[in-house]
Scaffold this motif. Structure first.
Motif, PDB file in Angstrom:
ATOM      1  N   SER A  40      17.367  38.726  81.631  1.00  0.00           N
ATOM      2  CA  SER A  40      15.920  38.775  81.702  1.00  0.00           C
ATOM      3  C   SER A  40      14.868  39.913  81.199  1.00  0.00           C
ATOM      4  CB  SER A  40      15.226  38.128  82.762  1.00  0.00           C
ATOM      5  OG  SER A  40      15.319  39.228  83.965  1.00  0.00           O
ATOM      6  N   ILE A  41      15.679  41.148  81.589  1.00  0.00           N
ATOM      7  CA  ILE A  41      15.255  42.381  81.272  1.00  0.00           C
ATOM      8  C   ILE A  41      15.241  42.580  79.643  1.00  0.00           C
ATOM      9  CG2 ILE A  41      15.618  44.769  81.198  1.00  0.00           C
ATOM     10  CD1 ILE A  41      16.129  44.391  84.303  1.00  0.00           C
ATOM     11  N   ASN A  42      16.530  42.420  79.068  1.00  0.00           N
ATOM     12  CA  ASN A  42      16.880  42.334  77.642  1.00  0.00           C
ATOM     13  C   ASN A  42      15.744  41.148  76.918  1.00  0.00           C
ATOM     14  OD1 ASN A  42      18.542  43.022  75.291  1.00  0.00           O
ATOM     15  ND2 ASN A  42      19.005  40.657  75.319  1.00  0.00           N
ATOM     16  N   ALA A  43      15.672  40.102  77.521  1.00  0.00           N
ATOM     17  CA  ALA A  43      14.855  39.309  76.649  1.00  0.00           C
ATOM     18  C   ALA A  43      13.554  39.712  76.818  1.00  0.00           C
ATOM     19  CB  ALA A  43      15.111  37.890  77.524  1.00  0.00           C
ATOM     20  N   THR A  44      12.855  40.105  77.703  1.00  0.00           N
ATOM     21  CA  THR A  44      11.648  40.697  77.997  1.00  0.00           C
ATOM     22  C   THR A  44      11.329  41.733  76.972  1.00  0.00           C
ATOM     23  OG1 THR A  44      11.346  40.173  80.332  1.00  0.00           O
ATOM     24  CG2 THR A  44       9.816  41.516  79.454  1.00  0.00           C
ATOM     25  N   ALA A  45      12.221  42.720  76.732  1.00  0.00           N
ATOM     26  CA  ALA A  45      12.217  43.920  75.785  1.00  0.00           C
ATOM     27  C   ALA A  45      12.038  43.092  74.294  1.00  0.00           C
ATOM     28  CB  ALA A  45      13.518  44.746  75.951  1.00  0.00           C
ATOM     29  N   HIS A  46      12.878  42.280  73.850  1.00  0.00           N
ATOM     30  CA  HIS A  46      12.892  41.677  72.746  1.00  0.00           C
ATOM     31  C   HIS A  46      11.700  40.962  72.333  1.00  0.00           C
ATOM     32  CE1 HIS A  46      17.036  43.052  71.071  1.00  0.00           C
ATOM     33  NE2 HIS A  46      17.405  42.847  72.433  1.00  0.00           N
ATOM     34  N   VAL A  76      13.619  50.184  63.012  1.00  0.00           N
ATOM     35  CA  VAL A  76      13.777  50.647  64.490  1.00  0.00           C
ATOM     36  C   VAL A  76      14.322  49.324  65.176  1.00  0.00           C
ATOM     37  CG1 VAL A  76      12.751  51.527  66.663  1.00  0.00           C
ATOM     38  CG2 VAL A  76      12.294  52.705  64.276  1.00  0.00           C
ATOM     39  N   TYR A  77      13.598  48.186  64.925  1.00  0.00           N
ATOM     40  CA  TYR A  77      14.076  47.057  65.956  1.00  0.00           C
ATOM     41  C   TYR A  77      15.276  46.419  65.626  1.00  0.00           C
ATOM     42  CZ  TYR A  77      13.837  42.650  68.320  1.00  0.00           C
ATOM     43  OH  TYR A  77      14.374  41.506  68.612  1.00  0.00           O
ATOM     44  N   GLU A  78      15.814  46.729  64.260  1.00  0.00           N
ATOM     45  CA  GLU A  78      17.179  46.217  63.755  1.00  0.00           C
ATOM     46  C   GLU A  78      18.136  46.926  64.350  1.00  0.00           C
ATOM     47  OE1 GLU A  78      17.353  45.596  59.743  1.00  0.00           O
ATOM     48  OE2 GLU A  78      15.164  45.096  59.358  1.00  0.00           O
ATOM     49  N   TYR A  79      18.095  48.170  64.512  1.00  0.00           N
ATOM     50  CA  TYR A  79      18.874  49.079  65.385  1.00  0.00           C
ATOM     51  C   TYR A  79      18.854  48.635  66.867  1.00  0.00           C
ATOM     52  CZ  TYR A  79      20.890  53.170  67.319  1.00  0.00           C
ATOM     53  OH  TYR A  79      21.724  54.321  68.158  1.00  0.00           O
ATOM     54  N   MET A  80      17.724  48.312  67.400  1.00  0.00           N
ATOM     55  CA  MET A  80      17.590  47.755  68.732  1.00  0.00           C
ATOM     56  C   MET A  80      18.491  46.546  69.020  1.00  0.00           C
ATOM     57  SD  MET A  80      14.255  47.132  70.887  1.00  0.00           S
ATOM     58  CE  MET A  80      14.193  45.881  72.261  1.00  0.00           C
ATOM     59  N   CYS A 121      12.474  30.061  67.691  1.00  0.00           N
ATOM     60  CA  CYS A 121      11.984  31.323  67.505  1.00  0.00           C
ATOM     61  C   CYS A 121      13.260  32.276  67.740  1.00  0.00           C
ATOM     62  CB  CYS A 121      10.923  31.372  68.528  1.00  0.00           C
ATOM     63  SG  CYS A 121       9.298  30.567  67.891  1.00  0.00           S
ATOM     64  N   ASP A 122      13.981  32.500  66.691  1.00  0.00           N
ATOM     65  CA  ASP A 122      14.831  33.388  66.894  1.00  0.00           C
ATOM     66  C   ASP A 122      14.243  34.997  66.449  1.00  0.00           C
ATOM     67  OD1 ASP A 122      17.332  34.735  67.376  1.00  0.00           O
ATOM     68  OD2 ASP A 122      18.179  34.183  65.522  1.00  0.00           O
ATOM     69  N   VAL A 123      14.557  35.807  67.198  1.00  0.00           N
ATOM     70  CA  VAL A 123      13.611  36.956  66.851  1.00  0.00           C
ATOM     71  C   VAL A 123      14.090  37.783  65.506  1.00  0.00           C
ATOM     72  CG1 VAL A 123      12.848  39.211  67.500  1.00  0.00           C
ATOM     73  CG2 VAL A 123      13.102  37.755  69.232  1.00  0.00           C
ATOM     74  N   PRO A 124      15.422  37.674  65.195  1.00  0.00           N
ATOM     75  CA  PRO A 124      15.769  38.318  63.868  1.00  0.00           C
ATOM     76  C   PRO A 124      15.201  37.449  62.655  1.00  0.00           C
ATOM     77  CG  PRO A 124      17.580  38.464  65.342  1.00  0.00           C
ATOM     78  CD  PRO A 124      16.484  37.682  66.134  1.00  0.00           C
ATOM     79  N   ALA A 125      15.142  36.137  62.799  1.00  0.00           N
ATOM     80  CA  ALA A 125      14.557  35.210  61.677  1.00  0.00           C
ATOM     81  C   ALA A 125      12.901  35.619  61.640  1.00  0.00           C
ATOM     82  CB  ALA A 125      15.003  33.768  62.163  1.00  0.00           C
ATOM     83  N   MET A 126      12.453  36.014  62.752  1.00  0.00           N
ATOM     84  CA  MET A 126      10.955  36.248  62.386  1.00  0.00           C
ATOM     85  C   MET A 126      10.772  37.511  61.870  1.00  0.00           C
ATOM     86  SD  MET A 126      10.136  35.155  66.385  1.00  0.00           S
ATOM     87  CE  MET A 126       8.556  35.592  66.545  1.00  0.00           C
ATOM     88  N   LEU A 127      11.547  38.750  61.842  1.00  0.00           N
ATOM     89  CA  LEU A 127      11.517  39.911  61.269  1.00  0.00           C
ATOM     90  C   LEU A 127      11.146  39.892  59.875  1.00  0.00           C
ATOM     91  CD1 LEU A 127      14.420  42.038  62.645  1.00  0.00           C
ATOM     92  CD2 LEU A 127      11.981  41.879  63.526  1.00  0.00           C
TER      93      LEU A 127
END
Length: 312
Positions: free
Chosen positions: A152-158, A193-197, A178-184
């Protein structure tokens, strides 16, 4: 031309299937898989709760795996089906965030639960005398709580990061959830920076656990082949092969999807790979763990057999 009823805050899914008869048939197949997954995971949880012989760390962890699969598949499939049948492919900004949060939480938790199950089998087979201490009820609870909290912590950050990105162009997500990388690609700012994350997160929650599980089962299989007891060898080998099947089917498509640079990613390929870890794995887990496990089959006979005899 398709018309969308949407607000400026809505996202649009391009979807998994085309709006055609072929797409409808494929969707019906997905719905069938969905109901098999729901019934299988609910049945597994019910068995483990009801049958006292399954109140061991291995099956308690398995019940949590079934719970995560239950929420996992329910996060993506119902929305996908509703959008296809209604023709409204939009999802609200908040709804996208909620879907992303639950998807990432279940993904992270399931990954850590599979690691815990691998450790449980490693200790049971390679260090049986230490098993009551290393896999006590308290340790089992810590593993479960830790898996859910870290997931849940990892999910909250993303999710928080994704919701704070400026989306000033197209809102069409080339995916079925809603896959976050597909939203980038929709963001109007540099997201390196987020891609590195994402790379770091994938390594911590997927790559390293997968390598650890593989090494653990390699050690277990080595120990199995040195067993003198044929029955114990057969049981241990079946358990390990079952776990490895589930692990490989879950981790490999996930890792391949998220560790590739954006320049090498294909939206269509990502959607196909996502079917494996979001839809097929939640269906296969209860089937594999039940049909290849004598203790679960025995519990099914005791619970459901006793239930049918009472009705007579």
């Amino acid at each position: 031309m398709e018309k969308w009823n949407q607000t400026l805050n809505d996202f649009i899914f391009r979807g998994l299937f085309p709006q055609s008869q072929t797409g409808l048939l494929l969707l019906l197949f997905i719905i069938f898989i969905f109901f098999i997954a729901i019934l299988g995971n609910l049945g597994m949880i019910y068995l483990i709760i009801v049958d006292s012989r399954l109140h061991t760390p291995m099956y308690i962890l398995l019940s949590q795996l079934s719970l995560s699969d239950l929420v996992y598949i329910s996060t993506t499939v119902p929305k996908m089906v509703a959008n296809f049948l209604s023709g409204q492919k939009s999802i609200s900004f908040l709804g996208c965030g909620v879907q992303s949060f639950f998807f990432l939480t279940m993904g992270g938790a399931e990954s850590l639960l599979l690691v815990s199950m691998a450790y449980d089998r490693f200790v049971a087979i390679c260090h049986p005398l230490h098993y009551p201490i290393r896999m006590s009820r308290r340790m089992c609870v810590k593993m479960i709580v830790g898996s859910w909290i870290l997931g849940s912590i990892n999910a909250t950050a993303h999710t928080v990061y994704a919701l704070h990105l400026p989306y000033c162009g197209s809102r069409a997500i080339n995916h079925f959830f809603c896959d976050v990388p597909a939203m980038l690609p929709l963001a109007c700012m540099d997201t390196w920076v987020y891609e590195y994350m994402v790379f770091m997160s994938t390594s911590l929650f997927l790559l390293f656990p997968f390598l650890g599980i593989t090494a653990s089962y390699g050690r277990v299989l080595f120990a199995v082949f040195h067993m003198r007891c044929k029955e114990g060898k057969r049981k241990a080998f079946t358990t390990c092969s079952t776990h490895l099947t589930v692990v490989t089917f879950y981790y490999v498509p996930f890792i391949y999807t998220y560790l590739r640079p954006r320049s090498l990613r294909s939206p269509d390929e990502d959607k196909i790979l996502a079917v494996f870890y979001t839809i097929l794995t939640p269906m296969l887990n209860p089937i594999i763990y039940s049909l290849r496990n004598k203790e679960v089959l025995g519990a099914m006979t005791r619970v459901f057999g006793g239930f049918s005899s009472k009705k007579k």
